[in-house]
Design a protein around this motif. Structure first.
Motif, PDB file in Angstrom:
ATOM      1  N   THR A  34       2.657   4.699   7.187  1.00  0.00           N
ATOM      2  CA  THR A  34       1.374   5.166   6.387  1.00  0.00           C
ATOM      3  C   THR A  34       2.333   5.503   4.819  1.00  0.00           C
ATOM      4  N   GLU A  35       1.755   5.381   3.707  1.00  0.00           N
ATOM      5  CA  GLU A  35       2.279   6.288   3.040  1.00  0.00           C
ATOM      6  C   GLU A  35       1.961   7.543   2.688  1.00  0.00           C
ATOM      7  N   CYS A  36       2.072   8.830   1.980  1.00  0.00           N
ATOM      8  CA  CYS A  36       1.640  10.463   2.534  1.00  0.00           C
ATOM      9  C   CYS A  36       2.007  10.423   0.871  1.00  0.00           C
ATOM     10  N   ILE A  37       1.040  11.613  -0.046  1.00  0.00           N
ATOM     11  CA  ILE A  37       1.026  12.163  -0.929  1.00  0.00           C
ATOM     12  C   ILE A  37       1.303  13.555  -0.854  1.00  0.00           C
ATOM     13  N   THR A  38       1.932  14.001  -1.396  1.00  0.00           N
ATOM     14  CA  THR A  38       3.182  15.523  -1.131  1.00  0.00           C
ATOM     15  C   THR A  38       1.886  16.700  -1.997  1.00  0.00           C
ATOM     16  N   ARG A  39       2.672  17.516  -1.916  1.00  0.00           N
ATOM     17  CA  ARG A  39       1.289  18.447  -2.733  1.00  0.00           C
ATOM     18  C   ARG A  39       1.914  18.669  -3.600  1.00  0.00           C
ATOM     19  N   THR A  40       3.011  18.413  -4.283  1.00  0.00           N
ATOM     20  CA  THR A  40       3.775  17.785  -5.702  1.00  0.00           C
ATOM     21  C   THR A  40       3.359  16.659  -6.384  1.00  0.00           C
ATOM     22  N   GLY A  41       2.191  16.003  -5.971  1.00  0.00           N
ATOM     23  CA  GLY A  41       2.059  14.052  -6.412  1.00  0.00           C
ATOM     24  C   GLY A  41       3.257  13.048  -5.658  1.00  0.00           C
ATOM     25  N   GLU A  42       4.612  13.262  -4.812  1.00  0.00           N
ATOM     26  CA  GLU A  42       5.638  12.368  -4.194  1.00  0.00           C
ATOM     27  C   GLU A  42       4.673  12.505  -3.765  1.00  0.00           C
ATOM     28  N   SER A  43       5.636  10.421  -3.413  1.00  0.00           N
ATOM     29  CA  SER A  43       4.696   9.233  -2.112  1.00  0.00           C
ATOM     30  C   SER A  43       6.596   9.359  -0.966  1.00  0.00           C
ATOM     31  N   ILE A  44       6.217  10.004  -0.154  1.00  0.00           N
ATOM     32  CA  ILE A  44       6.504  10.109   0.914  1.00  0.00           C
ATOM     33  C   ILE A  44       6.321   8.734   2.348  1.00  0.00           C
ATOM     34  N   PHE A  45       6.961   8.167   2.906  1.00  0.00           N
ATOM     35  CA  PHE A  45       6.437   6.726   3.928  1.00  0.00           C
ATOM     36  C   PHE A  45       6.878   8.177   5.450  1.00  0.00           C
ATOM     37  N   VAL A  46       5.802   7.839   5.706  1.00  0.00           N
ATOM     38  CA  VAL A  46       5.785   8.615   7.374  1.00  0.00           C
ATOM     39  C   VAL A  46       5.290   7.743   8.393  1.00  0.00           C
ATOM     40  N   LEU A  47       6.733   7.351   9.886  1.00  0.00           N
ATOM     41  CA  LEU A  47       5.959   6.949  10.574  1.00  0.00           C
ATOM     42  C   LEU A  47       4.875   8.073  11.612  1.00  0.00           C
ATOM     43  N   PHE A  48       3.795   7.827  12.250  1.00  0.00           N
ATOM     44  CA  PHE A  48       2.546   8.642  12.692  1.00  0.00           C
ATOM     45  C   PHE A  48       2.598   7.883  14.353  1.00  0.00           C
ATOM     46  N   SER A  49       2.809   8.977  15.159  1.00  0.00           N
ATOM     47  CA  SER A  49       1.829   8.114  16.277  1.00  0.00           C
ATOM     48  C   SER A  49       0.819   9.835  16.253  1.00  0.00           C
ATOM     49  N   ALA A  50      -0.183   8.912  16.943  1.00  0.00           N
ATOM     50  CA  ALA A  50      -1.508  10.479  17.653  1.00  0.00           C
ATOM     51  C   ALA A  50      -2.100   9.957  18.512  1.00  0.00           C
ATOM     52  N   ALA A  51      -2.932  10.419  19.227  1.00  0.00           N
ATOM     53  CA  ALA A  51      -3.584  10.660  20.493  1.00  0.00           C
ATOM     54  C   ALA A  51      -4.912  11.739  20.574  1.00  0.00           C
ATOM     55  N   LEU A  52      -6.018  10.545  20.434  1.00  0.00           N
ATOM     56  CA  LEU A  52      -7.135  11.564  20.581  1.00  0.00           C
ATOM     57  C   LEU A  52      -7.700  12.699  21.678  1.00  0.00           C
ATOM     58  N   ILE A  53      -7.617  13.697  21.797  1.00  0.00           N
ATOM     59  CA  ILE A  53      -7.912  14.810  23.184  1.00  0.00           C
ATOM     60  C   ILE A  53      -9.655  14.839  22.852  1.00  0.00           C
ATOM     61  N   GLY A  54      -9.940  15.098  23.483  1.00  0.00           N
ATOM     62  CA  GLY A  54     -11.410  15.849  22.765  1.00  0.00           C
ATOM     63  C   GLY A  54     -11.667  15.135  21.952  1.00  0.00           C
ATOM     64  N   ASP A  55     -12.153  16.084  20.774  1.00  0.00           N
ATOM     65  CA  ASP A  55     -12.294  15.279  19.474  1.00  0.00           C
ATOM     66  C   ASP A  55     -11.842  16.052  18.690  1.00  0.00           C
ATOM     67  N   VAL A  56     -10.019  15.814  18.906  1.00  0.00           N
ATOM     68  CA  VAL A  56      -9.014  16.771  18.445  1.00  0.00           C
ATOM     69  C   VAL A  56      -7.636  15.561  18.212  1.00  0.00           C
ATOM     70  N   ILE A  57      -7.620  15.331  17.016  1.00  0.00           N
ATOM     71  CA  ILE A  57      -6.544  14.212  16.642  1.00  0.00           C
ATOM     72  C   ILE A  57      -5.344  14.846  16.969  1.00  0.00           C
ATOM     73  N   THR A  58      -4.527  15.264  17.554  1.00  0.00           N
ATOM     74  CA  THR A  58      -3.180  15.539  17.592  1.00  0.00           C
ATOM     75  C   THR A  58      -2.021  14.320  17.302  1.00  0.00           C
ATOM     76  N   GLY A  59      -1.240  15.026  16.385  1.00  0.00           N
ATOM     77  CA  GLY A  59      -0.664  13.742  16.299  1.00  0.00           C
ATOM     78  C   GLY A  59       0.878  14.512  15.367  1.00  0.00           C
ATOM     79  N   MET A  60       2.223  13.235  16.259  1.00  0.00           N
ATOM     80  CA  MET A  60       3.370  13.857  15.055  1.00  0.00           C
ATOM     81  C   MET A  60       4.022  12.615  14.560  1.00  0.00           C
TER      82      MET A  60
END
Length: 553
Positions: free
Chosen positions: A106-132
């Protein structure tokens, strides 16, 4: 009981010590794991399903441009950091439906408004999303650059009519790019996928040449595959191509793979052949015409002189080391050539500019044997694609014979003028002599003869003597009549008596003498004088009548 209590107490103390030690170890391990997680090479985050950020390690903070977890929490929920907010909704649906670890880019936005591309891996533990998260911006940009580069390469091949191919030598399989099919109008199913299939489309007369080029490349790593040949198309026509390739060898020196390109040079070949024919034609013309054709750079240095220079002008030319222009023409002529160049360059700044304008001038040239001749030069600028002068194109014609003929004609003309002048002088002298003789005759007859005739008329002459006297007077009048005739032809308005009076005045006779000669009064002579002045246009002018009458002859 006391001993049991003591034993229980010691046991509790021992267990408590072990518990403290375990707690200490757990805290140490917690610090180690926290440090490991906090300083991991990938970003680690935790958030609730509702979007509240619970945790973000330092790598994740740096990835998004935050200096602390608190600053990241203040910035808002993680959903606001997605370039496309729908991406988080898709992630939550994947986690809640499958319950498994899910990965996506996915494409994300930094604090300064720049775009970065991120590879996101996540799991749902209870109602908490934990990801790398892993920052793959550089990789994405490299991929995009590669895609663009590949697109440019494909476009360049299409524009340049160049296709690429790859031949697996060990298996014989052959790969052709789509551009090759497009260039030659083949469909993939029409064109074989082996080397032997390819040879069937090579012109029969060129197959040996192609095979020899392939064999040389496969046998010597230092030989590049390069060959020009013809391809037979399905419609029976043919195209000329140039192939260029390289062979890959394994560690044992055995060829395994050959890659290369095919360039359609049919149009180039045809243009080159037409250019060669055109060049041959123009060279034939340049070398055989009597005029000399030449080119110069903008500094007046020869870059080409046609061989006719030696034949027509006696100037030897040894390309590419031509003599300087200053040694081919005289100093004065060189100054003329420099001025012509200067004038031509100055007109380049005038509007509208005439790109085909030429200059014509004459120069005196020096032959190889040191003798001189004359030539007429017509020159114009050679120009680049933008119209800027880059050189000079000229045609020189030998006009030595013409100049010699002109000089000979000038000398003859001068001699003729001198003869005409001398003849005119002679004619004028003859006319003057004629007038002088006439004047002398008139004067002598009138002064020396006529007075005696008048005297004889007063004598008593017999009939025979009177007859002779009349004949003599008539003949004398015939002799002196030219002046009277000329005066009458110029001023036909004069009466015979006025002509006689004018004749006496011209010869210098006074009014008294004229009156006595004509047997009339002086007043009559004065009236005749005034009538003559009026008819000659001398009235009210201070011009002597005798002087004017003398000028009439």
């Amino acid at each position: 009981m006391t001993e049991d209590n003591e034993r229980t107490k010691e046991q509790l103390i021992s267990e408590l010590a072990e518990l403290r030690q375990l707690i200490t170890e757990l805290r140490t391990r917690e610090k180690q794991y926290r440090a490991l997680v906090d300083n991991a090479l990938v970003g680690i985050v935790q958030s609730t399903l509702g979007g509240e950020l619970l945790y973000a390690n330092s790598t994740a903070q740096r990835m998004f441009g935050y200096e602390s977890l608190e600053e990241a929490k203040i910035a808002g929920p993680p959903a606001t950091r997605y370039r496309n907010t729908e991406d988080r909704k898709v992630l939550i649906e994947m986690l809640t439906q499958t319950g498994k670890v899910s990965s996506f880019e996915t494409e994300c936005i930094t604090r300064t408004g720049e775009s970065i591309f991120v590879l996101f891996s996540a799991a749902l533990i209870g109602d908490v999303i934990t990801g790398m998260m892993m920052d793959i911006t550089d990789r994405k940009r490299v991929e995009e650059a590669l895609i663009k580069s590949e697109q440019r390469l494909i476009e360049a091949q299409r524009v340049a009519h160049v296709g690429s191919w790859e031949w697996a030598v060990t298996t014989g399989s052959l790969y052709w790019s789509d551009e090759i099919y497009r260039i030659f109008g083949f469909l993939p199913q029409q064109f074989g996928v082996t080397y032997n299939d390819f040879l069937t489309y090579v012109h029969p007369e060129d197959r040996t040449t192609v095979q020899e080029a392939v064999d040389r490349s496969l046998s010597d790593p230092n030989k590049t595959y390069s060959v020009e040949h013809r391809i037979l198309l399905t419609d029976g026509s043919e195209r000329t191509v140039h192939e260029l390739g390289e062979v890959t060898f394994d560690t044992t020196g055995k060829p395994t793979r050959m890659v290369g390109t095919v360039h359609d040079i049919t149009n180039k070949k045809q243009s080159h052949e037409a250019l060669v024919k055109s060049e041959h034609l123009y060279r034939l013309l340049a070398e055989n015409v009597s005029d000399v054709i030449w080119t110069m750079d903008i500094d007046l240095n020869f870059t080409y002189i046609s061989p006719s220079a030696a034949r027509s002008m006696g100037i030897t030319t040894e390309p590419p080391t031509y003599k300087p222009l200053s040694e081919v023409i005289t100093t004065h002529s060189y100054e003329i050539a420099q001025k012509a160049l200067k004038d031509g360059l100055e007109t380049e700044n005038l509007e509208p500019r005439d790109p085909f304008k030429s200059q014509t001038f004459e120069v005196e040239y020096i032959r190889s044997d040191g003798s001189h001749g004359w030539a007429e030069i017509k020159a114009s600028f050679l120009r680049d694609s933008s119209g800027k002068p880059t050189g000079i194109l000229g045609v020189t014609r030998d006009i030595t014979k013409r100049k010699e003929a002109e000089e000979e004609l000038r000398i003859k003309s001068r001699n003729l003028e001198e003869v005409n002048t001398a003849l005119k002088v002679l004619l004028e002298q003859r006319e003057n002599d004629k007038n002088l003789m006439e004047e002398n005759i008139l004067f002598n007859v009138k002064k020396l003869v006529l007075p005696y005739l008048e005297t004889l008329k007063q004598k008593h002459l017999n009939e025979e003597q009177q007859s002779y006297l009349d004949v003599l007077e008539t003949n004398l009048n015939n002799i002196i009549s030219p002046f009277a005739k000329r005066l009458t032809s110029i001023h036909e308005g004069l009466t015979p008596q006025e002509i006689k009076v004018a004749d006496f005045i011209r010869n210098g006779n006074t009014v008294k003498e004229i009156a006595a000669a004509l047997g009339v009064s002086k007043n009559a002579i004065n009236r005749h004088r005034q009538h003559i002045r009026n008819k000659l246009g001398l009235n009210n002018q201070k011009i002597n009548l005798r002087t004017h009458l003398l000028s009439l002859t």
